[in-house]
Design a protein around this motif. Structure first.
Motif, PDB file in Angstrom:
ATOM      1  N   ALA A   7       0.860  -1.446   0.106  1.00  0.00           N
ATOM      2  CA  ALA A   7      -0.310  -0.045   0.082  1.00  0.00           C
ATOM      3  C   ALA A   7       0.900   1.792  -0.364  1.00  0.00           C
ATOM      4  CB  ALA A   7      -0.917  -0.149   1.195  1.00  0.00           C
ATOM      5  N   PRO A   8       1.974   1.364   1.046  1.00  0.00           N
ATOM      6  CA  PRO A   8       2.598   2.811   0.872  1.00  0.00           C
ATOM      7  C   PRO A   8       3.198   2.633  -0.477  1.00  0.00           C
ATOM      8  CG  PRO A   8       3.036   1.712   2.813  1.00  0.00           C
ATOM      9  CD  PRO A   8       1.930   0.900   2.288  1.00  0.00           C
ATOM     10  N   ILE A   9       3.560   1.863  -1.221  1.00  0.00           N
ATOM     11  CA  ILE A   9       4.798   1.530  -2.795  1.00  0.00           C
ATOM     12  C   ILE A   9       3.517   1.927  -3.595  1.00  0.00           C
ATOM     13  CG2 ILE A   9       5.675   0.054  -4.148  1.00  0.00           C
ATOM     14  CD1 ILE A   9       6.649  -1.632  -2.024  1.00  0.00           C
ATOM     15  N   GLN A  10       2.138   1.596  -3.523  1.00  0.00           N
ATOM     16  CA  GLN A  10       1.241   1.897  -4.739  1.00  0.00           C
ATOM     17  C   GLN A  10       0.741   3.980  -4.248  1.00  0.00           C
ATOM     18  OE1 GLN A  10      -0.176   1.554  -7.071  1.00  0.00           O
ATOM     19  NE2 GLN A  10      -2.401   0.979  -7.046  1.00  0.00           N
ATOM     20  N   ILE A  11       0.829   4.153  -2.945  1.00  0.00           N
ATOM     21  CA  ILE A  11       0.678   5.638  -2.820  1.00  0.00           C
ATOM     22  C   ILE A  11       1.889   6.737  -3.533  1.00  0.00           C
ATOM     23  CG2 ILE A  11       1.174   7.690  -1.122  1.00  0.00           C
ATOM     24  CD1 ILE A  11      -0.179   5.058   0.412  1.00  0.00           C
ATOM     25  N   PHE A  12       3.239   5.939  -3.849  1.00  0.00           N
ATOM     26  CA  PHE A  12       4.520   6.749  -4.481  1.00  0.00           C
ATOM     27  C   PHE A  12       4.302   6.430  -5.297  1.00  0.00           C
ATOM     28  CE2 PHE A  12       8.405   6.022  -5.862  1.00  0.00           C
ATOM     29  CZ  PHE A  12       9.282   6.762  -6.044  1.00  0.00           C
ATOM     30  N   ALA A  13       3.761   5.333  -6.049  1.00  0.00           N
ATOM     31  CA  ALA A  13       3.544   5.040  -7.481  1.00  0.00           C
ATOM     32  C   ALA A  13       2.629   5.663  -8.386  1.00  0.00           C
ATOM     33  CB  ALA A  13       3.244   3.479  -7.556  1.00  0.00           C
ATOM     34  N   GLY A  14       1.064   6.272  -7.103  1.00  0.00           N
ATOM     35  CA  GLY A  14       0.655   7.081  -7.889  1.00  0.00           C
ATOM     36  C   GLY A  14       0.741   8.447  -7.719  1.00  0.00           C
ATOM     37  N   ASP A  15       1.885   9.174  -7.364  1.00  0.00           N
ATOM     38  CA  ASP A  15       1.690   9.927  -7.114  1.00  0.00           C
ATOM     39  C   ASP A  15       2.958  10.386  -8.287  1.00  0.00           C
ATOM     40  OD1 ASP A  15       3.228  12.535  -5.929  1.00  0.00           O
ATOM     41  OD2 ASP A  15       5.245  11.480  -5.983  1.00  0.00           O
ATOM     42  N   MET A  16       3.292   9.275  -8.575  1.00  0.00           N
ATOM     43  CA  MET A  16       4.790   9.848  -9.851  1.00  0.00           C
ATOM     44  C   MET A  16       3.752   8.935 -11.398  1.00  0.00           C
ATOM     45  SD  MET A  16       8.213   9.776  -9.023  1.00  0.00           S
ATOM     46  CE  MET A  16       7.359  10.616  -8.071  1.00  0.00           C
ATOM     47  N   HIS A  17       2.811   8.622 -11.063  1.00  0.00           N
ATOM     48  CA  HIS A  17       1.495   8.207 -12.262  1.00  0.00           C
ATOM     49  C   HIS A  17       1.069  10.081 -12.651  1.00  0.00           C
ATOM     50  CE1 HIS A  17      -1.006   7.347 -15.230  1.00  0.00           C
ATOM     51  NE2 HIS A  17      -2.037   6.798 -14.300  1.00  0.00           N
ATOM     52  N   GLY A  18       0.668  10.652 -11.621  1.00  0.00           N
ATOM     53  CA  GLY A  18       0.345  12.465 -11.430  1.00  0.00           C
ATOM     54  C   GLY A  18       1.306  13.075 -11.953  1.00  0.00           C
ATOM     55  N   LEU A  19       2.277  12.823 -11.809  1.00  0.00           N
ATOM     56  CA  LEU A  19       3.345  13.909 -11.998  1.00  0.00           C
ATOM     57  C   LEU A  19       3.053  13.390 -13.890  1.00  0.00           C
ATOM     58  CD1 LEU A  19       6.459  13.438  -9.517  1.00  0.00           C
ATOM     59  CD2 LEU A  19       4.352  15.522  -9.801  1.00  0.00           C
ATOM     60  N   ASN A  20       3.612  12.507 -14.001  1.00  0.00           N
ATOM     61  CA  ASN A  20       3.232  12.181 -15.295  1.00  0.00           C
ATOM     62  C   ASN A  20       2.263  12.459 -16.275  1.00  0.00           C
ATOM     63  OD1 ASN A  20       2.538   9.644 -17.894  1.00  0.00           O
ATOM     64  ND2 ASN A  20       4.627  10.331 -17.805  1.00  0.00           N
ATOM     65  N   THR A  21       0.709  12.223 -15.459  1.00  0.00           N
ATOM     66  CA  THR A  21       0.032  13.261 -15.993  1.00  0.00           C
ATOM     67  C   THR A  21      -0.189  14.757 -16.002  1.00  0.00           C
ATOM     68  OG1 THR A  21      -1.186  11.115 -14.717  1.00  0.00           O
ATOM     69  CG2 THR A  21      -2.767  13.211 -15.657  1.00  0.00           C
ATOM     70  N   LEU A  22       0.114  14.783 -15.301  1.00  0.00           N
ATOM     71  CA  LEU A  22       0.663  16.627 -15.041  1.00  0.00           C
ATOM     72  C   LEU A  22       1.257  16.843 -16.310  1.00  0.00           C
ATOM     73  CD1 LEU A  22       0.126  19.704 -14.051  1.00  0.00           C
ATOM     74  CD2 LEU A  22       2.206  18.876 -12.524  1.00  0.00           C
ATOM     75  N   GLU A  23       2.253  15.887 -17.119  1.00  0.00           N
ATOM     76  CA  GLU A  23       3.219  16.789 -17.638  1.00  0.00           C
ATOM     77  C   GLU A  23       2.288  16.453 -19.375  1.00  0.00           C
ATOM     78  OE1 GLU A  23       7.528  15.239 -20.069  1.00  0.00           O
ATOM     79  OE2 GLU A  23       6.796  14.903 -18.598  1.00  0.00           O
ATOM     80  N   HIS A  24       1.643  15.628 -19.158  1.00  0.00           N
ATOM     81  CA  HIS A  24       0.885  14.633 -20.859  1.00  0.00           C
ATOM     82  C   HIS A  24      -0.708  15.399 -20.574  1.00  0.00           C
ATOM     83  CE1 HIS A  24       4.976  13.300 -21.700  1.00  0.00           C
ATOM     84  NE2 HIS A  24       4.837  13.031 -20.750  1.00  0.00           N
ATOM     85  N   GLN A  25      -1.004  15.447 -19.560  1.00  0.00           N
ATOM     86  CA  GLN A  25      -2.853  15.967 -19.356  1.00  0.00           C
ATOM     87  C   GLN A  25      -2.712  16.486 -18.437  1.00  0.00           C
ATOM     88  OE1 GLN A  25      -3.352  11.749 -19.064  1.00  0.00           O
ATOM     89  NE2 GLN A  25      -5.202  12.112 -21.200  1.00  0.00           N
TER      90      GLN A  25
END
Length: 478
Positions: A234-252
């Motif tokens: 679960a903590p790993i997922q929170i970190f992965a979600g943050d990284m995914h969000g940063l990627n989304t901010l860049e492209h969408q």
């Protein structure tokens, strides 16, 4: 509402309903297949029959969920031709091969070894059977790889050009198409979500039987394994979600703006809006509870950084804010509850009370469906947040729909709702019935009798057939 607009809305509702229903099953089988491989591997390594009985217990459930997943996914392929023929024609040269690769690799691999896994334990050697189980687990992961590659390309399309008839074709090689900018992040985030979904179901089933007084070795073992998974992943997922969000901010960036409820741009110190009621007409979030600067800190890792809002694009290019705003908060909220469950289980384990704290068991039971809710909320955030585009920045959803009649789509949608809830509802009830029975304590099934009702005290229930304490007894002794 015009006839064409109504037909488009109904076609979107139909696909949303069928894919949401379908997504429930793979989000379970991806993690459950890997869990079965782990159980069989531990049985082969340790010789502890508890792992074998757990394997057989969850194998029945896996086979039913896998079957419902296959059946529920078939209709979506037909919808590409019936409701979304223009999309299929224009994007087919890219989408078609990727989906074919999923069939040729993952589906054939799963189909080839699934029978051995389900029925071959007494007919083939142990190592060969374990190989079949591992191949099924790998097949589910490969299936996720190709399907998420397709979806990610629609979100962040790269590696293509448009030919003379308006079709999207590969330009320069498949590498850029498959490994598009959002694909690695979406793959990691989704697969981890599937593992967490499985862990929560397994933990919820274990908690149910512990609450019923069924202190069997298999019950305790699966609850312990599930809580380890929740605590670590679960903590790993929170970190992965943050990284995914940063990627989304860049492209969408407009998807992020809708998720955050940012109707206006901020030159510096964008707030994090925790709650509120988005109003797209007035372009503000009413009754908002916000923390100044935290939005910039999370999304830019700089509290003074600026963020673009929805006011940077025309209204027709904005996603529906209300749906995305709330689905995102449901997903994130459940993610933190999962992490909280994992941390509480670590505390209980440290105190030697993992199998005794009934409030922990109630919490785990209440969280057992949370993984399914979270993955559906995440899917809604991803797909609705992409609107009004079906291929982001290149093809609008309104341009992708077939020339269909609203009454025909509405009738088929109603039929899908009735049939899906009848068929898959019955299947789900049967799965819950299987889960309501504890895993076998020995070669003679105990059925659904509580341990104390079977004449076995909780202490005696911790012993194996040879009278020696089980690993569960040593692990959970207080």
């Amino acid at each position: 509402m015009a006839e064409t607009e109504l037909a488009l809305l109904l076609a979107r509702m139909q696909f949303a309903f069928t894919v949401s229903f379908h997504f429930i099953f793979p989000s379970f089988t991806i993690g459950l297949a890997s869990y079965l491989a782990v159980l069989e591997g531990l049985w082969l390594k340790t010789g502890n029959d508890v792992y074998l009985r757990l394997f057989k217990y969850w194998l029945k459930i896996f086979s039913l969920v896998f079957g419902m997943g296959v059946v529920s996914g078939i209709v979506m392929s037909y919808q590409f031709g019936t409701n979304w023929a223009i999309f299929s024609d224009r994007a087919g040269p890219i989408i078609g091969p990727l989906m074919a690769y999923e069939v040729l690799t993952a589906f054939f691999l799963e189909a080839g070894f699934l029978g051995v896994m389900m029925f071959g334990m007494d007919k083939v050697g142990k190592k060969l059977h374990f190989t079949a189980t591992v191949m099924v687990a790998i097949g589910t992961a490969i299936s996720a790889f190709w399907i998420l590659s397709v979806n990610s390309w629609m979100q962040t399309p790269t590696g293509f050009t448009t030919n003379e008839v308006g079709q999207y074709v590969v330009d320069g090689g498949w590498w850029d198409v498959v490994f598009n900018p959002s694909f690695p992040y979406r793959l990691v985030h989704t697969v981890i979500a599937a593992y967490l979904t499985t862990a929560l179901v397994v933990g919820g089933v274990g908690a149910w039987h512990l609450l019923k007084g069924r202190d069997l070795p298999g019950v305790k073992k699966m609850f312990s394994m599930a809580m380890w998974m929740a605590a670590i992943v679960a903590p790993i997922q929170i970190f992965a979600g943050d990284m995914h969000g940063l990627n989304t901010l860049e492209h969408q960036p407009m998807k992020i703006a809708a998720m955050e409820g940012h109707f206006e741009s901020y030159e510096r110190a964008a707030p994090l809006i925790l709650f509120g009621i988005p109003d797209s007409e007035e372009e503000e979030v009413h009754y908002q509870v916000a923390i100044p600067g935290l939005g910039s800190l999370i999304l830019r890792h700089d509290i003074d950084a600026g963020l673009d809002g929805l006011d940077t694009v025309a209204r027709e290019d904005r996603p529906p804010v209300g749906i995305v705003f709330w689905s995102f908060r449901i997903m994130v909220g459940l993610g933190f509850l999962m992490a909280g469950l994992g941390l509480l289980s670590l505390l209980a384990r440290w105190r030697g009370k993992l199998y005794d704290w009934r409030w922990l068991h109630r919490f785990a039971l209440a969280m057992s469906p949370a993984g399914f809710v979270a993955v559906i909320a995440g899917w809604i955030t991803t797909e609705v947040g992409r609107q009004p585009w079906v291929v982001y920045g290149h093809m609008r959803t309104s341009e992708a729909v077939s020339a269909i009649d609203a009454p025909a789509v509405g009738t088929s949608l109603l039929a899908f709702v009735v049939i899906y809830f009848a068929v898959f509802g019955a299947g789900t009830l049967y799965i819950l019935k299987l889960m309501s029975k504890p895993p076998a304590h020995s070669d003679s099934e105990l059925g659904d009798m509580p341990v104390r009702a079977a004449g076995i005290t909780p202490a005696a229930g911790l012993e194996l057939e040879d009278g020696n304490p089980s690993p569960d007894q040593e692990e959970g002794a207080t």
